[in-house]
Design a protein around this motif. Structure first.
Motif, PDB file in Angstrom:
ATOM      1  N   LYS A  27       0.856  -1.181   0.000  1.00  0.00           N
ATOM      2  CA  LYS A  27       0.000   0.000   0.000  1.00  0.00           C
ATOM      3  C   LYS A  27       0.894   1.234   0.000  1.00  0.00           C
ATOM      4  N   ASP A  28       0.709   2.092  -0.980  1.00  0.00           N
ATOM      5  CA  ASP A  28       1.509   3.303  -1.115  1.00  0.00           C
ATOM      6  C   ASP A  28       3.010   2.999  -1.119  1.00  0.00           C
ATOM      7  N   ALA A  29       3.396   1.929  -1.830  1.00  0.00           N
ATOM      8  CA  ALA A  29       4.794   1.525  -1.991  1.00  0.00           C
ATOM      9  C   ALA A  29       5.465   1.095  -0.691  1.00  0.00           C
ATOM     10  N   LYS A  30       4.693   0.893   0.357  1.00  0.00           N
ATOM     11  CA  LYS A  30       5.242   0.408   1.618  1.00  0.00           C
ATOM     12  C   LYS A  30       4.455  -0.835   2.012  1.00  0.00           C
ATOM     13  N   ILE A  31       5.146  -1.839   2.513  1.00  0.00           N
ATOM     14  CA  ILE A  31       4.430  -3.013   2.998  1.00  0.00           C
ATOM     15  C   ILE A  31       3.872  -2.661   4.373  1.00  0.00           C
ATOM     16  N   HIS A  32       2.578  -2.798   4.522  1.00  0.00           N
ATOM     17  CA  HIS A  32       1.962  -2.489   5.800  1.00  0.00           C
ATOM     18  C   HIS A  32       1.575  -3.780   6.508  1.00  0.00           C
ATOM     19  N   SER A  33       1.455  -3.700   7.784  1.00  0.00           N
ATOM     20  CA  SER A  33       1.052  -4.852   8.576  1.00  0.00           C
ATOM     21  C   SER A  33      -0.429  -5.119   8.342  1.00  0.00           C
ATOM     22  N   PRO A  34      -0.814  -6.378   8.193  1.00  0.00           N
ATOM     23  CA  PRO A  34      -2.228  -6.690   7.980  1.00  0.00           C
ATOM     24  C   PRO A  34      -3.058  -6.506   9.249  1.00  0.00           C
ATOM     25  N   ILE A  35      -2.406  -6.472  10.381  1.00  0.00           N
ATOM     26  CA  ILE A  35      -3.081  -6.239  11.662  1.00  0.00           C
ATOM     27  C   ILE A  35      -2.472  -4.984  12.264  1.00  0.00           C
ATOM     28  N   LYS A  36      -3.305  -4.001  12.501  1.00  0.00           N
ATOM     29  CA  LYS A  36      -2.830  -2.746  13.089  1.00  0.00           C
ATOM     30  C   LYS A  36      -3.601  -2.517  14.382  1.00  0.00           C
ATOM     31  N   VAL A  37      -2.867  -2.218  15.444  1.00  0.00           N
ATOM     32  CA  VAL A  37      -3.478  -1.959  16.750  1.00  0.00           C
ATOM     33  C   VAL A  37      -3.252  -0.491  17.086  1.00  0.00           C
ATOM     34  N   VAL A  38      -4.337   0.210  17.392  1.00  0.00           N
ATOM     35  CA  VAL A  38      -4.271   1.632  17.721  1.00  0.00           C
ATOM     36  C   VAL A  38      -4.779   1.824  19.143  1.00  0.00           C
ATOM     37  N   PHE A  39      -3.937   2.417  19.990  1.00  0.00           N
ATOM     38  CA  PHE A  39      -4.348   2.759  21.349  1.00  0.00           C
ATOM     39  C   PHE A  39      -4.886   4.181  21.344  1.00  0.00           C
ATOM     40  N   LYS A  40      -6.128   4.341  21.714  1.00  0.00           N
ATOM     41  CA  LYS A  40      -6.759   5.666  21.745  1.00  0.00           C
ATOM     42  C   LYS A  40      -6.495   6.331  23.098  1.00  0.00           C
ATOM     43  N   LYS A  41      -6.591   7.640  23.130  1.00  0.00           N
ATOM     44  CA  LYS A  41      -6.349   8.385  24.367  1.00  0.00           C
ATOM     45  C   LYS A  41      -7.371   8.069  25.454  1.00  0.00           C
ATOM     46  N   ASP A  42      -8.577   7.656  25.039  1.00  0.00           N
ATOM     47  CA  ASP A  42      -9.623   7.349  26.018  1.00  0.00           C
ATOM     48  C   ASP A  42      -9.494   5.940  26.604  1.00  0.00           C
TER      49      ASP A  42
END
Length: 111
Positions: free
Chosen positions: A45-60
């Motif tokens: 994606k966009d010439a970069k290999i991205h991780s198929p699983i992405k974990v995002v920690f929200k501020k809340d």
């Protein structure tokens, strides 16, 4: 960006627990891999290999898990997406029951 989420007051003695991003990723990968009819996507994606699983920690304190998959032909995307969400939610509830989370599944391609 922190690599872990901290849970204060984890036990009745007021303990603390920190869960790393890698733990959330591994739980999601294991759960997703148990679902037949899809593969976890490693598409560029966009010439970069991205991780198929992405974990995002929200501020809340909420954790968002983003899963990218490739489907096999003839498989219904909504059925597979729902199965993946249920499987990940089940596993997360078993391991990190006190952390609020959401799960987003994206179909990257159909093979």
């Amino acid at each position: 960006m922190a690599d872990y989420i901290q849970i204060n007051g984890y036990s009745n003695r007021g303990g603390e627990l920190a869960i790393s991003r890698h733990v959330f990723e591994q739980i999601a990968i294991d759960a997703t891999n148990r679902i037949i009819g899809q593969d976890v996507s490693n598409k560029k994606k966009d010439a970069k290999i991205h991780s198929p699983i992405k974990v995002v920690f929200k501020k809340d304190g909420q954790v968002t898990i983003e899963v990218s998959i490739s489907l096999k032909k003839g498989v219904k995307p909504t059925d597979i997406s729902l199965l993946i969400q249920k499987e990940i939610a089940h596993d997360l509830a078993a391991y990190v029951e006190s952390v609020p989370f959401s799960i987003e599944v994206t179909v990257e391609e159909i093979k």
